[in-house]
Design a protein around this motif. Structure first.
Motif, PDB file in Angstrom:
ATOM      1  N   GLU A 141       0.820  -1.211   0.000  1.00 55.67           N
ATOM      2  CA  GLU A 141       0.000   0.000   0.000  1.00 55.67           C
ATOM      3  C   GLU A 141       0.855   1.263   0.000  1.00 55.67           C
ATOM      4  N   GLN A 142       1.973   1.246   0.708  1.00 57.65           N
ATOM      5  CA  GLN A 142       2.815   2.440   0.813  1.00 57.65           C
ATOM      6  C   GLN A 142       3.669   2.693  -0.426  1.00 57.65           C
ATOM      7  N   PHE A 143       3.967   1.657  -1.186  1.00 62.61           N
ATOM      8  CA  PHE A 143       5.006   1.760  -2.203  1.00 62.61           C
ATOM      9  C   PHE A 143       4.857   2.941  -3.165  1.00 62.61           C
ATOM     10  N   PRO A 144       3.674   3.204  -3.739  1.00 57.12           N
ATOM     11  CA  PRO A 144       3.586   4.333  -4.681  1.00 57.12           C
ATOM     12  C   PRO A 144       3.846   5.692  -4.033  1.00 57.12           C
ATOM     13  N   SER A 145       3.603   5.823  -2.725  1.00 57.25           N
ATOM     14  CA  SER A 145       3.773   7.122  -2.068  1.00 57.25           C
ATOM     15  C   SER A 145       5.165   7.312  -1.455  1.00 57.25           C
ATOM     16  N   LEU A 146       6.007   6.305  -1.536  1.00 57.09           N
ATOM     17  CA  LEU A 146       7.371   6.442  -1.012  1.00 57.09           C
ATOM     18  C   LEU A 146       8.162   7.419  -1.876  1.00 57.09           C
ATOM     19  N   ARG A 147       9.139   8.030  -1.275  1.00 59.62           N
ATOM     20  CA  ARG A 147       9.999   8.975  -1.982  1.00 59.62           C
ATOM     21  C   ARG A 147      10.543   8.354  -3.279  1.00 59.62           C
ATOM     22  N   ASN A 148      10.940   7.095  -3.232  1.00 59.74           N
ATOM     23  CA  ASN A 148      11.472   6.413  -4.419  1.00 59.74           C
ATOM     24  C   ASN A 148      10.557   5.292  -4.900  1.00 59.74           C
ATOM     25  N   GLY A 149       9.283   5.395  -4.568  1.00 57.76           N
ATOM     26  CA  GLY A 149       8.325   4.374  -4.983  1.00 57.76           C
ATOM     27  C   GLY A 149       7.959   4.523  -6.450  1.00 57.76           C
ATOM     28  N   ARG A 150       7.087   3.665  -6.872  1.00 56.99           N
ATOM     29  CA  ARG A 150       6.574   3.744  -8.249  1.00 56.99           C
ATOM     30  C   ARG A 150       5.155   3.201  -8.247  1.00 56.99           C
ATOM     31  N   PRO A 151       4.426   3.425  -9.329  1.00 59.39           N
ATOM     32  CA  PRO A 151       3.021   2.983  -9.367  1.00 59.39           C
ATOM     33  C   PRO A 151       2.890   1.464  -9.200  1.00 59.39           C
ATOM     34  N   TRP A 152       1.715   1.059  -8.724  1.00 55.22           N
ATOM     35  CA  TRP A 152       1.431  -0.361  -8.602  1.00 55.22           C
ATOM     36  C   TRP A 152       1.371  -1.011  -9.975  1.00 55.22           C
ATOM     37  N   ARG A 153       1.866  -2.219 -10.043  1.00 55.87           N
ATOM     38  CA  ARG A 153       1.729  -3.046 -11.238  1.00 55.87           C
ATOM     39  C   ARG A 153       0.432  -3.850 -11.085  1.00 55.87           C
ATOM     40  N   PRO A 154      -0.095  -4.406 -12.167  1.00 59.32           N
ATOM     41  CA  PRO A 154      -1.317  -5.213 -12.042  1.00 59.32           C
ATOM     42  C   PRO A 154      -1.189  -6.320 -10.980  1.00 59.32           C
ATOM     43  N   LYS A 155      -0.027  -6.971 -10.905  1.00 57.07           N
ATOM     44  CA  LYS A 155       0.122  -8.039  -9.911  1.00 57.07           C
ATOM     45  C   LYS A 155       0.119  -7.489  -8.485  1.00 57.07           C
ATOM     46  N   ASP A 156       0.563  -6.233  -8.284  1.00 60.66           N
ATOM     47  CA  ASP A 156       0.504  -5.620  -6.951  1.00 60.66           C
ATOM     48  C   ASP A 156      -0.942  -5.423  -6.518  1.00 60.66           C
ATOM     49  N   ILE A 157      -1.770  -4.975  -7.450  1.00 57.63           N
ATOM     50  CA  ILE A 157      -3.190  -4.757  -7.145  1.00 57.63           C
ATOM     51  C   ILE A 157      -3.854  -6.085  -6.798  1.00 57.63           C
ATOM     52  N   THR A 158      -3.565  -7.122  -7.564  1.00 54.53           N
ATOM     53  CA  THR A 158      -4.105  -8.452  -7.265  1.00 54.53           C
ATOM     54  C   THR A 158      -3.601  -8.939  -5.909  1.00 54.53           C
TER      55      THR A 158
END
Length: 172
Positions: A145-162
């Motif tokens: 859940e935190q990954f996209p909002s991290l300073r060096n994060g990136r958007p969720w991939r389809p498998k992340d959403i699943t």
């Protein structure tokens, strides 16, 4: 089960055995961690990922090298170490315990990542007949859940959403 999956399972067993023999805990996370929590293999995985407490980082590297893994210099050493063992890629990332019982990775690119209390328990689950420690459902969900909002994060991939949908079902 294909050859790649069999190889990854062999490496999981080897890493767990090498570190456990020296009383160093390692928690699976990522796709293999989720599969271990579910109790079955759900898909092919690109790699195998473990968390190790930072106070054991150097010792874990030495133990894995001694056991036959080849460390690579592809990651910032304060964050993690990638390895190859029997042509299988895996990594150990490092976390620190905080005074409020939460966990973090305070050094490196993901120093804003926080994991809730209970993320790293001592109760193993069984993955293909092998008892392994696995990051908790709540810990893995917090990571995703935190990954996209991290300073060096990136958007969720389809498998992340699943994965998040599955983790939320497991958490309820």
């Amino acid at each position: 089960m294909d050859e790649k999956t069999e190889g990854q399972l062999r490496v999981i067993r080897k890493v767990v055995a090498a570190l456990q023999a020296a009383d160093v805990s390692a928690w699976l996370f990522g796709g293999w961690g989720l599969d271990a929590r579910i109790g079955r293999i759900t898909r092919e995985h690109g790699d195998v990922e473990f968390w190790v407490e930072r106070i054991h980082a150097e010792r874990s590297k030495a133990l894995l090298l001694e056991a036959g893994a080849t460390p690579l210099t592809t990651q910032p050493p304060e964050e993690s170490c990638e390895y190859v063992w029997d042509d299988v890629s895996f990594s150990t990332a490092y976390f620190d315990r905080q005074s409020d019982r939460s966990f973090s990775q305070p050094l490196g690119r993901f120093s804003d990542w926080l994991f809730p209390p209970g993320s790293f328990g001592e109760e193993p689950v069984t993955l293909d007949g092998t008892p392994v420690l696995v990051m908790s459902v709540f810990g893995m969900l917090a990571m995703k859940e935190q990954f996209p909002s991290l300073r060096n994060g990136r958007p969720w991939r389809p498998k992340d959403i699943t994965d998040m949908e599955i983790l939320r079902r497991l958490a309820s």
